[in-house]
Design an enzyme around this catalytic site. Structure first.
Site, PDB file in Angstrom:
ATOM      1  N   ASP A   1      49.036  50.519  41.269  1.00 33.14           N
ATOM      2  CA  ASP A   1      49.330  49.482  40.282  1.00 33.14           C
ATOM      3  C   ASP A   1      49.828  50.147  38.990  1.00 33.14           C
ATOM      4  OD1 ASP A   1      48.803  46.345  39.991  1.00 33.14           O
ATOM      5  OD2 ASP A   1      48.236  47.256  38.104  1.00 33.14           O
TER       6      ASP A   1
ATOM      7  N   TYR B   1      51.484  44.029  30.053  1.00 38.42           N
ATOM      8  CA  TYR B   1      52.676  43.563  30.764  1.00 38.42           C
ATOM      9  C   TYR B   1      53.822  43.295  29.793  1.00 38.42           C
ATOM     10  CZ  TYR B   1      50.220  43.117  35.198  1.00 38.42           C
ATOM     11  OH  TYR B   1      49.536  43.405  36.358  1.00 38.42           O
TER      12      TYR B   1
ATOM     13  N   HIS C   1      46.418  46.229  48.226  1.00 34.99           N
ATOM     14  CA  HIS C   1      46.746  46.707  46.888  1.00 34.99           C
ATOM     15  C   HIS C   1      45.631  47.525  46.251  1.00 34.99           C
ATOM     16  CE1 HIS C   1      49.035  46.606  43.162  1.00 34.99           C
ATOM     17  NE2 HIS C   1      47.965  46.185  42.518  1.00 34.99           N
TER      18      HIS C   1
END
Length: 473
Positions: free
Chosen positions: A237, A387, A446
């Site tokens: 990630d 982000y 993930h």
């Protein structure tokens, strides 16, 4: 004479730690010339500097490393219970399962468990099982755990930094740590797991612009402060991007890099050719049968699925504070937002289940412990801002210097079958020039360290074994 002057200049430019290693090396001048040739071909991105607290950066920086202990209080627990009890639930749609997000019927079960059975004080003791520390870097108190190994006679100790992502935390690594720090082989790891600034117990930046490049620089400074100048790095990630940036900034410090999320694409024309031809004649474009299974049907797996699963990213890359206000005020809302990712990103098929398949791979205690790290620190909003700082800035993320700079350090890639997107080895070569290991993992998604710690540790170990076998004795 010219050769001597060249060598003298190279010596003056060398990092003191590298110079010390060179001085005691039997390789001598030949090693220096090899190092110069390697450094010439290796493009690096600028390291830079930063200051993320209010005001101007002081002339000197406190380099103290302080022990840290995770704590709780009765007041904190009672406030949590009150908020859980006041949750307003919305009835889920008939047969909605996880297709609309977190199923409300199952959310009631999670909230009930959280309120009446989950023992936060016990989990705090679990968190404090490993030594925690904080140190101030670029104005921020950076949190990390530092786990020293159980070293057996003849074993080499190798430093390893493992970096988490969103919506995870350093706690994701608790199940894999014993597998890395208590081994029977020729080497064992000394593991450092930092919290990204703005996540968990690491202080959040007070200024705009804190990106993965800044996190990478801070983590290099952390390793320097711990007196490590030659170490392995591992991530998934955001941790994958941060460790890639670390390798691009200071490749001479990176012994090897292992990733369980692979971000790389061939040039646009080559990608189109691969996709058009690869399904029918995979060998012509370097695809394997497994690549074909994981990539096709392309539109379904790489366009429609990403559209379904990337809504959160658009919110967090544009207006993170707006959505974050509600999450920071409601523990059950926060749990729904975070745990839905642990459901879907583990396997898209979990959307077809009433409980999202959460307890197939994780326990509610582990899942809620991760949520509590966000809740008790109030870090959901700064974690979401990461982000915007990376993806939502005025500059084009894909044209950012680190995205157009190749990576030259020894690299190991673990391709898990239920990762959000699949990157074939042939595409990975366009970014990673020294791939020592590429593994099609048999299962997992993930959150590899959290979900499949044994598989991830085995792949990391075999990669490091390959790297170490090629290094000068």
């Amino acid at each position: 004479m010219q050769a001597v002057e060249t060598i003298q200049k190279a010596l003056s430019d060398l990092d003191p730690c590298k110079l010390k290693v060179l001085a005691v090396s039997s390789v001598g001048i030949g090693g220096l010339l090899c190092y110069m040739a390697w450094r010439k071909k290796t493009k690096k991105i600028p390291v830079g500097d930063g200051w993320w607290r209010e005001g101007e950066k002081p002339l000197s920086e406190d380099r103290t490393i302080r022990p840290f202990v995770v704590e709780t209080s009765e007041e904190m627990i009672q406030d949590l219970y009150q908020r859980i009890g006041q949750t307003r639930f919305t009835e889920s749609l008939e047969d909605g399962r996880f297709h609309y997000g977190f199923n409300s019927a199952y959310l009631k079960k999670v909230a009930k468990y959280w309120r009446h059975e989950f023992d936060w004080e016990k989990q705090v003791r679990v968190l404090n099982k490993y030594p925690h520390f904080k140190t101030n870097i670029e104005g921020l108190d950076v949190h990390f755990i530092h786990v020293k190994p159980v070293q057996r006679t003849g074993q080499k100790v190798l430093p390893l930094m493992m970096v988490h992502g969103w919506p995870g935390s350093f706690y994701e690594f608790y199940r894999i740590l014993p597998l890395l720090t208590e081994t029977e082989g020729d080497f064992v790891f000394e593991v450092i797991c930092p919290s990204i600034p703005g996540y968990g117990y690491s202080e959040a930046p007070r200024k705009q612009g804190f990106s993965s490049l800044d996190a990478a620089r801070i983590f290099h400074k952390l390793m320097d402060r711990l007196h490590f100048t030659d170490y392995y790095i591992q991530g998934g990630d955001w941790g994958s991007l941060i460790t890639c940036n670390m390798a691009q900034m200071k490749p001479e410090y990176i012994r090897g890099m292992h990733l369980n999320m692979i971000n790389a694409r061939a040039g646009s024309t080559m990608t189109i050719v691969c996709l058009l031809v690869g399904r029918y004649l995979p060998f012509l474009v370097g695809f394997t049968r497994e690549d074909v299974c994981r990539i096709y049907p392309y539109m379904q797996k790489n366009v429609y699925e990403l559209l379904r699963e990337s809504g959160y990213m658009h919110i967090q890359a544009t207006k993170p504070d707006t959505a974050g206000c509600g999450l920071n005020d409601s523990p059950v809302g926060l749990a729904a937002y975070i745990l839905e990712k642990f459901s879907t990103w583990t396997d898209f098929k979990n959307r077809d289940l009433e409980d999202g398949g959460l307890e197939r791979k994780f326990s509610l205690d582990d899942l809620l412990t991760n949520v509590m790290i966000y809740w008790t620190t109030g870090s959901i909003i700064p974690s979401m801002r990461f982000y915007k700082e990376n993806l939502g800035s005025s500059s084009n993320f894909y044209k950012r210097l680190d995205n157009v700079t190749k990576i030259y350090v020894p690299t190991g890639l673990a391709a898990f079958p239920h990762e959000l997107v699949h990157c074939p080895r042939v595409w990975a070569r366009s970014r990673f020039t020294d791939i020592r290991s590429y593994t099609y993992m048999p299962r997992g998604g993930h959150f590899a360290a959290f979900e499949e710690p044994a598989l991830l540790s085995q792949d990391l170990m075999q990669f490091v074994k390959k790297v170490e076998s090629k290094r000068p004795k």
